[in-house]
Scaffold this motif. Structure first.
Motif, short mmCIF file in Angstrom:
data_model
loop_
_atom_site.label_atom_id
_atom_site.label_comp_id
_atom_site.label_asym_id
_atom_site.label_seq_id
_atom_site.Cartn_x
_atom_site.Cartn_y
_atom_site.Cartn_z
N ALA A 2 0.85 -1.19 0.00
CA ALA A 2 0.00 0.00 0.00
C ALA A 2 0.88 1.23 0.00
CB ALA A 2 -0.90 0.00 1.23
N LEU A 3 0.31 2.34 -0.43
CA LEU A 3 1.05 3.60 -0.43
C LEU A 3 0.73 4.40 0.83
CD1 LEU A 3 0.53 4.72 -4.13
CD2 LEU A 3 2.58 3.69 -3.12
N PHE A 4 1.78 5.03 1.36
CA PHE A 4 1.65 5.89 2.52
C PHE A 4 2.42 7.17 2.29
CE2 PHE A 4 0.86 1.68 4.02
CZ PHE A 4 -0.21 1.83 4.88
N ALA A 5 1.82 8.29 2.71
CA ALA A 5 2.49 9.59 2.66
C ALA A 5 3.01 9.90 4.05
CB ALA A 5 1.52 10.68 2.21
N VAL A 6 4.29 10.18 4.13
CA VAL A 6 4.90 10.65 5.37
C VAL A 6 5.19 12.13 5.17
CG1 VAL A 6 6.83 10.41 6.98
CG2 VAL A 6 5.90 8.38 5.85
N ILE A 7 4.57 12.96 5.96
CA ILE A 7 4.68 14.41 5.82
C ILE A 7 5.48 14.93 7.00
CG2 ILE A 7 3.40 16.57 5.61
CD1 ILE A 7 1.01 14.58 4.71
N ALA A 34 15.61 -0.47 -2.07
CA ALA A 34 14.87 -1.61 -1.53
C ALA A 34 13.43 -1.67 -2.07
CB ALA A 34 14.84 -1.55 0.00
N GLY A 35 13.03 -0.64 -2.83
CA GLY A 35 11.69 -0.62 -3.40
C GLY A 35 10.62 -0.07 -2.47
N GLU A 36 11.02 0.48 -1.33
CA GLU A 36 10.02 0.99 -0.39
C GLU A 36 9.70 2.47 -0.58
OE1 GLU A 36 10.10 -1.50 3.61
OE2 GLU A 36 12.01 -0.47 3.29
N LEU A 37 10.64 3.24 -1.12
CA LEU A 37 10.42 4.67 -1.35
C LEU A 37 10.07 4.89 -2.81
CD1 LEU A 37 10.55 7.62 -0.33
CD2 LEU A 37 12.96 7.61 -1.03
N VAL A 38 8.91 5.49 -3.05
CA VAL A 38 8.44 5.76 -4.41
C VAL A 38 8.98 7.11 -4.87
CG1 VAL A 38 6.41 6.04 -5.89
CG2 VAL A 38 6.37 4.38 -4.01
N VAL A 39 8.71 8.15 -4.12
CA VAL A 39 9.18 9.50 -4.41
C VAL A 39 9.38 10.24 -3.09
CG1 VAL A 39 8.11 9.75 -6.70
CG2 VAL A 39 6.84 10.43 -4.68
N ALA A 40 10.23 11.27 -3.13
CA ALA A 40 10.47 12.08 -1.94
C ALA A 40 10.98 13.44 -2.37
CB ALA A 40 11.50 11.43 -1.03
N GLY A 41 10.76 14.43 -1.53
CA GLY A 41 11.30 15.75 -1.81
C GLY A 41 10.81 16.78 -0.81
N LEU A 52 8.04 15.52 1.92
CA LEU A 52 7.08 14.45 1.71
C LEU A 52 7.81 13.21 1.23
CD1 LEU A 52 4.11 13.36 1.16
CD2 LEU A 52 4.41 14.27 -1.14
N LEU A 53 7.48 12.07 1.83
CA LEU A 53 7.92 10.77 1.35
C LEU A 53 6.67 10.00 0.95
CD1 LEU A 53 10.21 9.59 4.32
CD2 LEU A 53 10.85 11.07 2.42
N VAL A 54 6.70 9.33 -0.18
CA VAL A 54 5.64 8.40 -0.54
C VAL A 54 6.27 7.02 -0.51
CG1 VAL A 54 3.98 7.65 -2.29
CG2 VAL A 54 4.38 10.10 -1.93
N LEU A 55 5.72 6.18 0.36
CA LEU A 55 6.26 4.85 0.59
C LEU A 55 5.32 3.78 0.07
CD1 LEU A 55 7.32 5.42 4.30
CD2 LEU A 55 8.79 5.55 2.28
N THR A 87 -3.71 7.21 -1.82
CA THR A 87 -4.10 6.51 -3.03
C THR A 87 -3.73 7.35 -4.23
OG1 THR A 87 -5.96 5.51 -1.88
CG2 THR A 87 -6.06 5.53 -4.29
N LEU A 88 -2.96 6.78 -5.12
CA LEU A 88 -2.61 7.44 -6.37
C LEU A 88 -3.74 7.17 -7.35
CD1 LEU A 88 -0.58 8.91 -8.19
CD2 LEU A 88 0.43 6.68 -8.69
#
Length: 98
Positions: A2-7, A34-41, A52-55, A87-88
């Motif tokens: 699942a996707l999670f946003a860490v703010i 490791a495939g756990e981080l989708v995008v960050a910035g 923001l991290l999207v995991l 959710t994307l």
């Protein structure tokens, strides 16, 4: 998975944040590999500095564990944070473009 946003909200000390940024980014590269981080910035201004991290992980507990182990958190750069399921729903192909 699942996707999670860490703010993250950072402390208001640019020099302190910059001092710990290389260790933070190294940690994020490991998560991406490791495939756990989708995008960050980071967020741009105006407003409170942060990022923001999207995991892509199995649970909110794993997302919180990742945030707990982030050097930014361990060194006191993070003033506040939240972990939310996300959710994307539009343009997922943009995440795979170079």
């Amino acid at each position: 998975m699942a996707l999670f946003a860490v703010i993250y909200g950072y402390v208001d000390d640019d020099e302190f944040v910059s001092t710990h940024r290389p260790e933070h980014r190294s940690y994020l590269r490991g998560l991406a590999d490791a495939g756990e981080l989708v995008v960050a910035g980071p967020f741009g201004g105006p407003g409170t500095p942060g990022g923001l991290l999207v995991l892509d992980v199995a649970s909110s507990e794993r997302a919180a564990e990742i945030a707990d182990n982030d050097p930014f958190y361990l060194r006191g750069v993070i003033a506040d944070r939240s972990v939310r399921s996300w959710t994307l729903s539009m343009n997922p192909e943009r995440l795979t473009q170079p």
